[in-house]
Design an enzyme around this catalytic site. Structure first.
Site, mmCIF file in Angstrom:
data_model
loop_
_atom_site.group_PDB
_atom_site.id
_atom_site.type_symbol
_atom_site.label_atom_id
_atom_site.label_comp_id
_atom_site.label_asym_id
_atom_site.label_seq_id
_atom_site.Cartn_x
_atom_site.Cartn_y
_atom_site.Cartn_z
ATOM 1 C CB SER A 90 5.274 -2.420 12.145
ATOM 2 O OG SER A 90 4.844 -1.092 12.420
ATOM 3 N N GLY A 117 2.490 1.694 10.918
ATOM 4 C CA GLY A 117 3.438 2.797 10.804
ATOM 5 C C GLY A 117 4.191 3.109 12.088
ATOM 6 C CD GLU A 149 -3.409 -2.926 7.297
ATOM 7 O OE1 GLU A 149 -2.293 -3.152 6.848
ATOM 8 O OE2 GLU A 149 -4.047 -1.882 7.065
ATOM 9 C CG ASN A 192 -1.709 1.216 1.418
ATOM 10 O OD1 ASN A 192 -1.809 2.028 0.501
ATOM 11 N ND2 ASN A 192 -2.301 1.385 2.595
#
Ligand code: PEP
Length: 249
Positions: A206, A169, A163, A10
């Site tokens: 991550s 992130g 997720e 993504n």
């Protein structure tokens, strides 16, 4: 042996059209001949037409609108996405939910429309840190799945991406045990909706070369949805190769 695995990158709001073309080309040439893995690139809309793919490489849009056409300024229809030869659409990413106020109803409308138009939704779900801390992870996840899939009896042609918002992130992935437990729970919720089809459930949050070998072994994980590490040729390729190695053993 797990089904064919999926690695999806993504790219979010990164890369100009030309940069998208170059990044995809470099990854494709490094992964030429890869076996047992589907590789999906999800550039911004403006990059979709720049990327040329053929099996096992595919393209996904990061979002869509559920109406066919009309006065919806700023939106992109599924027909338009299809015309760029994309096969998948990411729906309900946590950034869409949090920054653009997408709720389960809107996400459901989008999933229905994507399936009706013959594309594959990559349906994102995941709990916040607050949900996890107050013990409502499973409730949040089952709510997202059940509300997002209202009106859908067959899960054929659907991919789910788990997720956890707190792992996106941040550099800190969920632990293998946390992922195994929640993937098991997700597979059970999905089975209650459609017993006939096995739905691939990706993990995202991550994922990087350093943890991909360990995370791909986790039972119930059918691949990864990757943000940051998908923007770099070496890290994305190294994760894909770790997946291929795992699958060939
Ligand atoms: C994502 O945004 O879907 C994601 C998983 O990001 P990252 O890999 O950077 O955590």
């Amino acid at each position: 042996m797990k089904n064919k695995l999926i690695i999806a990158g993504n790219w979010k709001m990164n890369k100009t059209p030309n940069e998208c073309r170059i990044l995809a080309k470099e990854i494709i040439s490094s992964l030429n001949g890869i076996m047992g893995i589907h590789v999906i690139f999800s550039p911004p809309f403006t990059g979709l037409n720049e990327i040329e793919t053929s099996n096992p490489f595919f393209k996904a849009a990061q979002n869509c609108y559920f109406e066919q056409s009309g006065a919806f300024t700023g939106e992109v229809s599924i027909e338009m996405i299809k015309s760029c030869d994309a096969t998948h659409v990411i729906i309900g990413h946590s950034e869409r939910r949090m920054l653009f106020n997408e709720d389960n109803y809107t996400i459901n409308q989008k999933i229905l429309a994507v399936k009706k138009n013959g594309l594959i939704p990559i349906f994102c779900i995941g709990e916040s840190l607050e949900d996890r801390n107050n013990g409502s992870t499973e409730k949040k996840i089952s709510d997202q799945i059940e509300k997002g899939l209202i009106g859908i009896d067959s899960l054929e042609g659907l991919v789910v991406a788990y997720e956890p918002v707190w792992a996106i992130g941040t550099g800190v992935a969920a632990s293998p045990k946390e992922i195994e437990d929640i993937h098991k729970f997700i597979h059970n919720v999905l089975k209650n909706i459609d017993k006939k089809h096995y739905t691939q459930v990706l993990y995202g949050g991550s994922v990087k070369p350093e943890n991909s070998e360990e995370l791909i072994r986790v039972p119930g994980v059918d691949g990864f949805l990757i943000g940051g590490a998908s923007l770099n040729v070496d890290s994305f390729v190294s994760i894909a190769k770790a997946m291929e190695k795992y699958r060939s053993n």
